[in-house]
Design an enzyme around this catalytic site. Structure first.
Site, PDB file in Angstrom:
ATOM      1  CB  SER A 157      -3.586   9.612 -11.669  1.00  0.00           C
ATOM      2  OG  SER A 157      -3.017   9.979 -10.431  1.00  0.00           O
ATOM      3  CE  LYS A 201      -1.404   5.694 -11.083  1.00  0.00           C
ATOM      4  NZ  LYS A 201      -2.160   6.564 -11.997  1.00  0.00           N
TER       5      LYS A 201
END
Length: 827
Positions: A713, A756
């Site tokens: 990521s 997130k």
């Protein structure tokens, strides 16, 4: 102890004694001469040291002397008054003792007879006369001589305690004679003829089974009561030892064969139980059979149960197999087979209970209501296998209780953290010692219904070792198509788990094996926003902590700003567990003030929070700094929720070496190398002279180096940081990003988007760059979580750099060095 004193004396004088046992006897007239006058003892006497023997007044014993010094002493005394002093050696193995090696309290003795043996040794028969203490040593050669002080006996006459002790000593001696078959029965006659308490203590002290040290202590005691008391203690210890030996002897030597004896006793026990009307094995079996007839179990289980009962009647009740079989049939009859609780189909009530117990979690609540709705319409639905997946502290485990209350079912919880033995799930076979069913069956037996809400807590914490893989054992338990015929190793018959509503909880799906994860319906329980945490604190945490600390609602309240400060400045978590701890700390501070009758503020504000909890733990300012090129904010998923992640880069003079630090995993290392390779291939497009890559070393660092970091990521974050460093262009303020890259410059989607996004909101970020394919994840998130954040959906790296890098260039030494190096190369 086989002869009276007169008989023994005559036999000793004539040399006619039968054995050594006859020699260790008593002579009552120990201080009277043949003419009736009292014996007079000299203050200067020769001393004979003896091994392993303590001589007492009035006692006759044989002693064999072999040392030259001792032989000279005995011969000298035999020619004189026949009086010698006898002292025991402290160390019996010492062949040449000195004055320090013998006890200084002994007994003066008279030599009754001396016999010279063929081997050169001399045996003397001596009679103890009176105790003495050595006051002065005179000589050691040719034998020991010493001045002594004679000790008198201190037995108060007419003292009731002395009389009681004398009777107790005689009783103890009789008990010893009874327990020790080696002592002749005539010894009791000798005991009965003793009428002197001092001599009784001397006689018993000489003959008890005790070490030399203990006998020497008895010899040295002047006080008659103390001596008799110690002697009684030693005799009682001897009695205990003899009783233990006798008990062991009885157990080891049996007159009848053990099986015949057991059979005889069992037959007697049956007769007695029948006469008294008490229960026996047959009655216990019949009671179990009666309970079995009331069970609503399958026919094959009923037949198996009856077969086990018939087998039980044929087993010897004293056999090791009997209690195992009893335990087995009791487990069968105690299990709930078709006993169920009635489900409550009031959907509005169920939704009210879920809303009362949990704030938010709409997706989970909708799934439970869906399950109830189908069950209400069809009235026959196999229990679904739900898995609540999310960070710690978000209410996954407590949600199981609320579901049980909403359904009106019983609740049972099984903690799987640290379980590494397959037998804990499937049970042990009956052939093993200490066999028992697995925890699944044990909990079903405990809850007493076959359709409870069964919470499998921390299913991702299962581990495996040489004893098997518990997660594989759950493949049958958690499969709706198979768990109707679940077989426990201990039960040996199939048990239906299909009516159970299993709810598993997990912090991470990565640790769950794919086959097991495929059997569960994953329901994601994400972290809470700041607004939700404030609502949870007001509705649940504060009332709970007030009650636990003995306070009432009127004692204190929290301002909203105070709760916001705790959430933003003192916690950084997806759940509310740490928030509850800090609320409890504030309430404890108030409770202390109330208990100590001190003044305090009932309405807790921001100032009181800072005073109680101290300085802020987290500083939001660090998330807004974009003054340095080469530093980019990324978004990461962790087991405790989303976190922001900084990627820092720096250049130094060198030869183009790449250094990675911050305990990065293999995936992040590959992302860094991919980003650098892509940047080198697009250097001209970005305005970077390719020769700079060969003149400077690149260092990429992710702070918090002690924390392992890995995952696909951070690709675009690393690329943006490197591009910002080489171009010295600032990164846009309050911007975060997450996504992976390819060598062709494509941006790939990643997971954990909601966590997130919540992390970005907590950090005060305003813009987020995501892959366009992650747009579907954003659409599934509640709009309240997205307020105040602008999303940029991209497909290529060029779009990322266009959005992230500002036109403004940082003027600093690094850029100066880069430009100087480029000009030098061009010239």
């Amino acid at each position: 102890m086989s002869k009276t004193s007169n008989q023994l004396y005559e036999s000793l004088m004539s040399g006619d004694y039968a054995s050594e046992g006859d020699l260790i006897q008593l002579i009552t007239d120990d201080e009277i001469n043949e003419d009736g006058t009292e014996e007079v003892f000299s203050d200067l006497i020769p001393i004979l040291s003896v091994r392993n023997t303590v001589l007492f007044p009035g006692v006759v014993i044989p002693i064999t002397v072999g040392r030259q010094r001792s032989i000279r002493l005995v011969k000298k005394a035999q020619k004189g008054d026949k009086m010698i002093g006898v002292c025991a050696q402290i160390h019996p193995n010492n062949d040449d003792p000195s004055w320090d090696d013998i006890y200084h309290v002994g007994t003066v003795a008279k030599i009754i007879k001396m016999i010279v043996l063929p081997d050169g040794n001399t045996t003397i028969i001596i009679q103890g006369k009176k105790r003495f203490r050595i006051t002065e040593t005179v000589s050691e050669d040719p034998y020991f001589e010493a001045k002594v002080n004679y000790l008198e006996e201190n037995f108060p006459e007419g003292n009731k305690k002395i009389q009681a002790l004398e009777e107790s000593l005689k009783d103890a001696a009789a008990k010893i004679l009874q327990l020790n078959p080696e002592i002749p029965r005539e010894a009791q006659v000798a005991l009965d003829n003793i009428d002197s308490t001092p001599f009784l203590t001397h006689f018993l002290s000489s003959n008890i089974n005790a070490p030399v040290e203990s006998k020497q202590r008895l010899l040295e005691i002047n006080d008659g009561i103390d001596r008799a008391t110690l002697l009684l203690e030693l005799m009682m210890k001897d009695i205990q030892m003899l009783e233990l030996k006798s008990e062991i002897h009885k157990k080891v030597h049996t007159d009848i064969d053990q099986q015949q004896r057991d059979y005889f006793l069992r037959q007697q026990m049956k007769v007695l139980q029948t006469e008294l009307g008490e229960e026996g094995p047959e009655k216990e079996v019949e009671e179990l059979r009666a309970r079995g007839r009331k069970k609503k179990w399958p026919m094959e289980v009923a037949r198996h149960f009856e077969k086990e009962l018939d087998k039980l009647l044929r087993i010897n009740p004293s056999a090791a197999e009997f209690p195992i079989t009893i335990n087995y049939v009791e487990t069968l009859v105690d299990l709930p087979w078709n006993e169920v609780t009635k489900d409550n189909f009031d959907l509005k009530r169920a939704m009210a209970i879920l809303d009362r117990d949990h704030y938010g979690l709409d997706k989970v609540k909708d799934r439970i209501i869906e399950y109830l709705a189908v069950l209400k319409l069809k009235n026959d639905l196999k229990g679904p296998i739900l898995c609540l997946y999310g960070p710690p502290g978000v209410g996954k485990t407590s949600l199981g209780k609320s579901i049980a209350a909403a359904l009106g079912r019983k609740y049972v919880r099984m903690s799987l953290g640290g379980v590494h033995d397959e037998a804990e799930i499937r049970g042990h076979r009956k052939t093993y010692v200490g066999a028992m069913p697995g925890k699944i069956i044990q909990n079903m037996k405990k809850v007493k219904v076959s359709n409870p809400v069964y919470v499998l807590d921390e299913i991702d914490k299962l581990s495996s070792d040489f004893r098997g893989d518990p997660s594989s054992a759950f493949l049958e338990v958690l499969d709706p198509e198979q768990n109707s015929t679940f077989t426990d190793n201990f039960l040996e018959v199939e048990y239906d788990l299909s009516k159970v509503l299993f709810i598993a909880t997990a912090n991470s799906l990565d640790n769950i094996q794919p086959a097991l994860r495929d059997r569960m319906e994953i329901i994601e329980v994400t972290g809470y926003t700041m607004e939700e945490k404030v609502g949870i604190a007001k509705k649940h945490l504060i009332p709970k902590q007030r009650k636990e600390h003995g306070l009432k609602g009127k004692d204190l309240t929290f301002e909203r700003a105070a709760l916001v400060k705790i959430i933003e400045d003192y916690t950084r978590e997806s759940g509310v567990r740490n928030l509850e701890r800090l609320v409890g700390k504030v309430i404890r501070n108030v409770a202390k003030s109330i208990a100590m009758e001190e003044e305090y503020t009932k309405k807790i504000g921001v100032q009181q929070i800072r005073k109680i909890l101290g300085g802020e733990v987290f500083d939001k300012e660090i998330y807004q700094d974009n003054s340095v090129a080469g530093v980019v904010t990324g978004l990461a998923w962790t087991s405790v929720g989303g976190e922001i992640l900084f990627i820092e880069t720096s250049l130094s003079r060198g030869k183009g070496k790449l250094t990675l630090s911050g305990q990065l995993g293999e995936v992040m290392k590959e992302s860094a190398m991919t980003a650098l390779s892509y940047l080198k291939s697009k250097a001209d497009k970005l305005g970077i002279d390719y020769r700079v890559f060969e003149s400077y070393d690149l260092h990429i660092h992710v702070p918090a180096g002690a924390v392992p970091k890995d995952g696909p990521s951070a690709g675009i974050t690393i690329l943006t940081a490197i591009a910002s460093l080489y171009t010295q262009r600032k990164v846009k303020s309050k911007l975060a990003m997450t996504g992976e890259i390819t060598l062709r410059g494509k941006v790939m989607p990643v997971g954990g988007i909601k966590e997130k996004i919540l992390a970005a909101r907590r950090a005060g970020l305003k813009e987020v760059i995501l892959c366009s394919k992650n747009k579907r994840d954003i659409e599934e998130i509640d709009e309240q979580y997205l307020k105040g954040i602008v999303f940029h959906f991209v497909d290529t790296v060029d779009e990322v750099l266009e959005i992230a890098l500002m036109k403004e260039v940082v003027e600093d030494p690094i850029r100066f060095h880069i430009e100087t190096q480029v000009k030098a190369v061009e010239n």
